[in-house]
Design a protein around this motif. Structure first.
Motif, PDB file in Angstrom:
ATOM      1  N   GLU A   1     -18.838  16.309  33.040  1.00  0.00           N
ATOM      2  CA  GLU A   1     -18.331  17.040  34.226  1.00  0.00           C
ATOM      3  C   GLU A   1     -19.429  17.838  34.919  1.00  0.00           C
ATOM      4  N   HIS A   2     -20.503  18.079  34.234  1.00  0.00           N
ATOM      5  CA  HIS A   2     -21.566  18.913  34.815  1.00  0.00           C
ATOM      6  C   HIS A   2     -22.889  18.178  34.710  1.00  0.00           C
ATOM      7  N   ARG A   3     -23.022  17.182  35.594  1.00  0.00           N
ATOM      8  CA  ARG A   3     -24.260  16.389  35.618  1.00  0.00           C
ATOM      9  C   ARG A   3     -25.220  17.035  36.602  1.00  0.00           C
ATOM     10  N   THR A   4     -26.389  17.360  36.132  1.00  0.00           N
ATOM     11  CA  THR A   4     -27.320  18.118  36.969  1.00  0.00           C
ATOM     12  C   THR A   4     -28.567  17.313  37.338  1.00  0.00           C
ATOM     13  N   PHE A   5     -28.661  16.072  36.839  1.00  0.00           N
ATOM     14  CA  PHE A   5     -29.970  15.396  36.896  1.00  0.00           C
ATOM     15  C   PHE A   5     -30.420  15.061  38.308  1.00  0.00           C
ATOM     16  N   LEU A   6     -29.482  14.750  39.205  1.00  0.00           N
ATOM     17  CA  LEU A   6     -29.924  14.376  40.560  1.00  0.00           C
ATOM     18  C   LEU A   6     -30.453  15.603  41.300  1.00  0.00           C
ATOM     19  N   ASP A   7     -29.710  16.715  41.194  1.00  0.00           N
ATOM     20  CA  ASP A   7     -30.218  17.955  41.795  1.00  0.00           C
ATOM     21  C   ASP A   7     -31.544  18.353  41.157  1.00  0.00           C
ATOM     22  N   ALA A   8     -31.590  18.260  39.825  1.00  0.00           N
ATOM     23  CA  ALA A   8     -32.820  18.673  39.117  1.00  0.00           C
ATOM     24  C   ALA A   8     -34.007  17.831  39.592  1.00  0.00           C
ATOM     25  N   GLY A   9     -33.800  16.537  39.746  1.00  0.00           N
ATOM     26  CA  GLY A   9     -34.885  15.665  40.191  1.00  0.00           C
ATOM     27  C   GLY A   9     -35.336  16.009  41.599  1.00  0.00           C
ATOM     28  N   ARG A  10     -34.364  16.210  42.498  1.00  0.00           N
ATOM     29  CA  ARG A  10     -34.737  16.521  43.897  1.00  0.00           C
ATOM     30  C   ARG A  10     -35.428  17.873  43.987  1.00  0.00           C
ATOM     31  N   ILE A  11     -34.923  18.832  43.201  1.00  0.00           N
ATOM     32  CA  ILE A  11     -35.539  20.173  43.225  1.00  0.00           C
ATOM     33  C   ILE A  11     -36.968  20.090  42.684  1.00  0.00           C
ATOM     34  N   ALA A  12     -37.130  19.409  41.551  1.00  0.00           N
ATOM     35  CA  ALA A  12     -38.470  19.309  40.958  1.00  0.00           C
ATOM     36  C   ALA A  12     -39.443  18.664  41.951  1.00  0.00           C
ATOM     37  N   GLU A  13     -38.969  17.616  42.627  1.00  0.00           N
ATOM     38  CA  GLU A  13     -39.801  16.925  43.617  1.00  0.00           C
ATOM     39  C   GLU A  13     -40.186  17.884  44.743  1.00  0.00           C
ATOM     40  N   ALA A  14     -39.192  18.625  45.240  1.00  0.00           N
ATOM     41  CA  ALA A  14     -39.446  19.532  46.371  1.00  0.00           C
ATOM     42  C   ALA A  14     -40.342  20.704  45.979  1.00  0.00           C
ATOM     43  N   GLU A  15     -40.298  21.094  44.721  1.00  0.00           N
ATOM     44  CA  GLU A  15     -41.026  22.304  44.314  1.00  0.00           C
ATOM     45  C   GLU A  15     -42.394  22.003  43.711  1.00  0.00           C
ATOM     46  N   GLY A  16     -42.826  20.770  43.774  1.00  0.00           N
ATOM     47  CA  GLY A  16     -44.229  20.492  43.427  1.00  0.00           C
ATOM     48  C   GLY A  16     -44.465  19.815  42.099  1.00  0.00           C
ATOM     49  N   ALA A  17     -43.403  19.332  41.422  1.00  0.00           N
ATOM     50  CA  ALA A  17     -43.631  18.608  40.162  1.00  0.00           C
ATOM     51  C   ALA A  17     -44.386  17.309  40.455  1.00  0.00           C
ATOM     52  N   ALA A  18     -45.218  16.892  39.487  1.00  0.00           N
ATOM     53  CA  ALA A  18     -46.000  15.665  39.671  1.00  0.00           C
ATOM     54  C   ALA A  18     -45.239  14.437  39.188  1.00  0.00           C
ATOM     55  N   ALA A  19     -44.199  14.645  38.381  1.00  0.00           N
ATOM     56  CA  ALA A  19     -43.347  13.546  37.893  1.00  0.00           C
ATOM     57  C   ALA A  19     -42.139  14.173  37.199  1.00  0.00           C
ATOM     58  N   VAL A  20     -41.092  13.382  37.044  1.00  0.00           N
ATOM     59  CA  VAL A  20     -39.935  13.848  36.266  1.00  0.00           C
ATOM     60  C   VAL A  20     -39.610  12.795  35.201  1.00  0.00           C
ATOM     61  N   SER A  21     -39.083  13.268  34.074  1.00  0.00           N
ATOM     62  CA  SER A  21     -38.609  12.336  33.031  1.00  0.00           C
ATOM     63  C   SER A  21     -37.158  12.647  32.751  1.00  0.00           C
ATOM     64  N   LEU A  22     -36.371  11.596  32.622  1.00  0.00           N
ATOM     65  CA  LEU A  22     -34.947  11.783  32.329  1.00  0.00           C
ATOM     66  C   LEU A  22     -34.617  11.208  30.959  1.00  0.00           C
ATOM     67  N   HIS A  23     -34.171  12.077  30.048  1.00  0.00           N
ATOM     68  CA  HIS A  23     -33.545  11.611  28.805  1.00  0.00           C
ATOM     69  C   HIS A  23     -32.092  11.328  29.192  1.00  0.00           C
ATOM     70  N   ALA A  24     -31.735  10.053  29.168  1.00  0.00           N
ATOM     71  CA  ALA A  24     -30.481   9.630  29.802  1.00  0.00           C
ATOM     72  C   ALA A  24     -29.247   9.880  28.923  1.00  0.00           C
ATOM     73  N   ARG A  25     -29.154  11.078  28.426  1.00  0.00           N
ATOM     74  CA  ARG A  25     -27.954  11.555  27.734  1.00  0.00           C
ATOM     75  C   ARG A  25     -27.615  12.936  28.264  1.00  0.00           C
ATOM     76  N   THR A  26     -26.354  13.330  28.117  1.00  0.00           N
ATOM     77  CA  THR A  26     -26.008  14.722  28.400  1.00  0.00           C
ATOM     78  C   THR A  26     -26.314  15.553  27.154  1.00  0.00           C
ATOM     79  N   ALA A  27     -26.336  16.884  27.351  1.00  0.00           N
ATOM     80  CA  ALA A  27     -26.539  17.757  26.189  1.00  0.00           C
ATOM     81  C   ALA A  27     -25.378  17.602  25.213  1.00  0.00           C
TER      82      ALA A  27
END
Ligand SMILES: Cc1cc2nc3c(=O)[nH]c(=O)nc-3n(C[C@H](O)[C@H](O)[C@H](O)COP(=O)(O)O)c2cc1C
Length: 381
Positions: free
Chosen positions: A163-189
């Motif tokens: 119910e609380h998937r954050t990965f798309l926002d997290a990816g877009r935010i990281a991209e916008a804020e200067g991250a050089a890459a993102v990695s997704l562990h494709a499971r929820t907590a």
């Protein structure tokens, strides 16, 4: 064996100034990815080998044990480390110390820990839900790192739960804020390490994040898995965790597979015991015999998994206290025993799925000005 060398075109992975070829990253694993293990893996294939996670606060306070963990071998280029922090100022300060003193060439960050004592305080996998705080941390850290030409990358999970998937926002935010890459562990907590990683989420993230590399993580236990992940998701690189536990030669298989070469033959028990012996030597050089041989116990169980090693010998390996004893036990193994067919599959951290413990009211407003409490953390992802 499945033909994995077939047709796939290899992604060109560029993280900041580093071209990563093959596009393979050793996942940071607390208690595992120390300098000895990284060197062992790197002897099989190229890639980025990330150090065990350390906390930003421990860097700022110059905790001696933490500074020891930031030991790199001469071969390591880039020297890659992972930071954990929940406070933008502490993260910035830690990044400045690391870059100012030339301690590392790549800094990753951990927003994936599902452990209750961490999420309970709003840290780990709970944190990206607070979008403003997450953005502040990434911006402050990435900016400080960029001033020194060091790439800052961000690793996270799919979210807290379904119910609380954050990965798309997290990816877009990281991209916008200067991250050089993102990695997704494709499971929820909530999944911890159970069930299967949902690679379709990696494909979704790749669609959403277009200007920096997206790396996929979760359930790569063979070269075939890695090629399939790239093929199915379009990700720019793969991050390998449990698959290399007791199988450091997996990095050789990955290198061969991405180069379109035939895979090396899997080792028999005699060859595996040589790898174990090499692992022991490297660990002893870094930590001294007592700590090294204690540390090696879990690895021995992984090296021998599914091999015909009797219970008496296994007990002997579990209690080994010197290299001489280790050599004696190795001498008693059936060196010709072939690599077992059923040797793939999870090793290391498991954990059953369950509700994620969060601070009271955490899910009320993703954009509030929350002040995190959690800074302590020992292990996780
Ligand atoms: C023993 C262990 C320790 C871990 N420690 C960390 C860590 O410190 N930081 C982190 O981001 N992930 C950590 N993880 C998660 C891994 O980096 C990776 O995301 C996860 O294992 C999924 O990948 P896999 O299916 O290839 O294992 C850890 C995993 C294991 C098994």
């Amino acid at each position: 064996m499945e033909d994995v060398t077939a047709t796939l075109s290899k992604p060109a992975l560029q993280i900041g100034p580093y071209q990563v070829d093959p596009p393979v990253v050793l996942a940071p694993m607390a208690g595992i990815t120390n300098v000895a293990f990284r060197q062992l893996c790197a002897e099989y294939g190229a890639g980025i080998y990330v150090c065990e996670m350390i906390t930003a606060r421990a860097v700022v306070e110059r905790h001696p044990g933490t500074m020891h963990m930031m030991t790199f071998g001469e071969h390591e280029k880039p020297r890659s480390m992972q930071l954990y922090g929940v406070d933008p100022k502490t993260m910035r300060e830690a990044v400045k110390i690391i870059t100012g003193e030339g301690l590392a060439d790549h800094i990753d960050s951990n927003f994936g820990c599902p452990v209750a004592k961490v999420t309970r305080k709003g840290g780990g996998a709970a944190l990206p839900f607070k979008r403003k705080l997450f953005a502040d941390i990434v911006r402050e850290s990435a900016k400080a790192a960029a001033e020194a030409g060091v790439p800052f990358t961000v690793k996270f999970r799919v979210g807290i739960d379904d119910e609380h998937r954050t990965f798309l926002d997290a990816g877009r935010i990281a991209e916008a804020e200067g991250a050089a890459a993102v990695s997704l562990h494709a499971r929820t907590a909530a999944q911890r390490y159970s069930g299967q990683a949902d690679w379709s989420k990696i494909a979704e993230l790749k669609q959403a994040v277009t200007s920096i590399p997206v790396l996929g993580n979760g359930d790569i236990f063979s070269a075939a898995d890695a090629l399939r992940m790239v093929d199915e998701t379009g990700c720019d690189g793969v991050v390998v965790g449990r698959g290399c536990l007791g199988r450091p030669w997996l990095f050789g298989e990955l290198e061969a597979a991405f180069a379109g070469r035939e895979l090396p033959t899997p080792p028999n028990l005699g060859e595996v015991s040589k790898v174990l012996r090499r692992h022991a030597e490297l660990l002893i050089a870094h930590d001294g015999a007592t700590k090294a041989l204690r540390d090696l116990r879990k690895h021995m169980a992984w090296y021998f998994m599914n091999f015909p090693v009797g219970s008496e010998l296994r007990r002997g390996f579990a209690m080994v206290s010197s290299l001489t004893e280790l050599d004696d036990l190795i001498g008693r193994l059936d060196h010709d025993a072939p690599f077992p067919d059923n040797a793939d599959g999870p090793r290391g951290r498991q954990g059953s799925p369950g509700k994620v413990t969060l601070p009271h009211g955490w899910l009320n407003d993703p954009d509030d000005d929350c002040v995190p409490e959690a800074e302590d953390m020992h292990s996780g992802g």
